[in-house]
Write a protein that holds these residues in place. Sequence first.
Motif: not given
Length: 374
Positions: A246-275
Amino acid sequence: MHVLSLSLDAAIAERGSEPWQRQREYAEEFDRYYVVTKTDSDTATGHTDGPLTVAPTASRTRYHYLLDAYRLGARYCKREDVDVVTVQDPFAVGLVGWLLSRRFDLALHTQVHTDFLDNPAWVGESLEHRVFDRLGRFVVPRSDAVRVGTEYERRKMAAFVPADVPVDVVPVSMDFDSVVTADSTVRSEYGLGERPVVLFVGRFVAAKDLGTWVDVAARVRERSDRDPVFVLVGDGPRRDAVESAVEDAGLGDDVVFTGWVDPETVGEYYACADVFLITSNYEGTSRVVVEAGMNGLPVVATPFAGAHDNVADGETGFVKSSVTGLADRVTWLLERSDERERFGTAARDALEERFDRERLRVAYVESVRATVER
C-alpha cells in the motif's frame, strides 16, 4: 440409517454454534448421526441431542487427531451398526474415513469444500500441501459418492472419479442473520464521509493474493474521479507485506486497515460499502463473496471456483483475470449507482435461492442416503 461424520471443525463441539446447528438439522433425517470432531483441549465434552452425538477428540495436534478420530470412529462402527462414513475433506480426514470404510465394509461419502485438489497454486505452497494432494488423489477415486460446493469443483472431480460415482453440488448452508444489516457506524467511525468504499473481508494469507488487490486499488484510484477509499477488514500473516505494498503504491491516505472485527459486526462493513473486491488465487465457495452478495453488494472477483458459481458475470458482478479488467469493472460500478443497485439486488435474489437452508439440508441428506443405496 446410521451415519458417522469425521470433521476438523472444533465449533461443532460447541452446542448452539452455527456448525453444531447445521449438524443437528442433518441428524434429524437419520436414525443416528455421530460426529467425531477435532478439539484442541479436553474442556469440550461429548454430548447427545436427539439423534445427534458429538464426540470431541481433545487432540494435542491435528496429527494426533488422525489417530484419535480413527479410534473413536472404530468404536462407533463396532457398537452402533454404522452404514456410511462421511468425511469433511478428502485429505488426512479422508484417509481416516477410507480406512474405516474398508475395515467395516461401509460406504464412503467424501466432501470437497475447497479448490485445493490438483491446484498448482495450492500444491506449490508447501511440502505438506503436496502430501495432502496425494492423499486427495488417493481418497476421492475410492469414494462411493462425492459432495462438492461448486459446479467448478464438480467438473474437476470428473477427472478423478469413475463415471458411475455421483458428484453432488451441495454448498454448505450459512446463517446470514448476523451479517445482513442496513445499519452501520463504520463511515463515521473511520471518517469516510460520502466517499465510495471498495471493500475486502478475509484473512491476509497468500491465497488471497492481496498484492494484486492493492494493484487494482491503485488503478481504480487513478481512473476514478469519485475519490474512493479502500477498506480491508481482517488480519493475518501477510499483513506487513500488504501494508508495504500500500505504501509503495502511494495509497496510504486512501486505505483503511481495520484488523480483526467481531463476526457479529462484520455486517456493518458490508453495509457501508459500494463494491466488494476479491482477488484470490483459489477458494471454494467463498463465504465472504456470498455475504457480500446477500448484503446487496456487486462483487468483482478473479476466476476462482466460488466466483464462477456465485458471481454472474455482467449480472451480479464481474469475474476478470487481469488487473486492468478488474480495475475497469470496479471503476465502472463506482460511477454508476443505478447499476450497483441493480447488480446488488440481482445478487441477493440469486444467492437467497442458491443458499436456501432447507433446500441444501434436503440435498445433503439425499447425497448421503444415495451413497448407501447405490
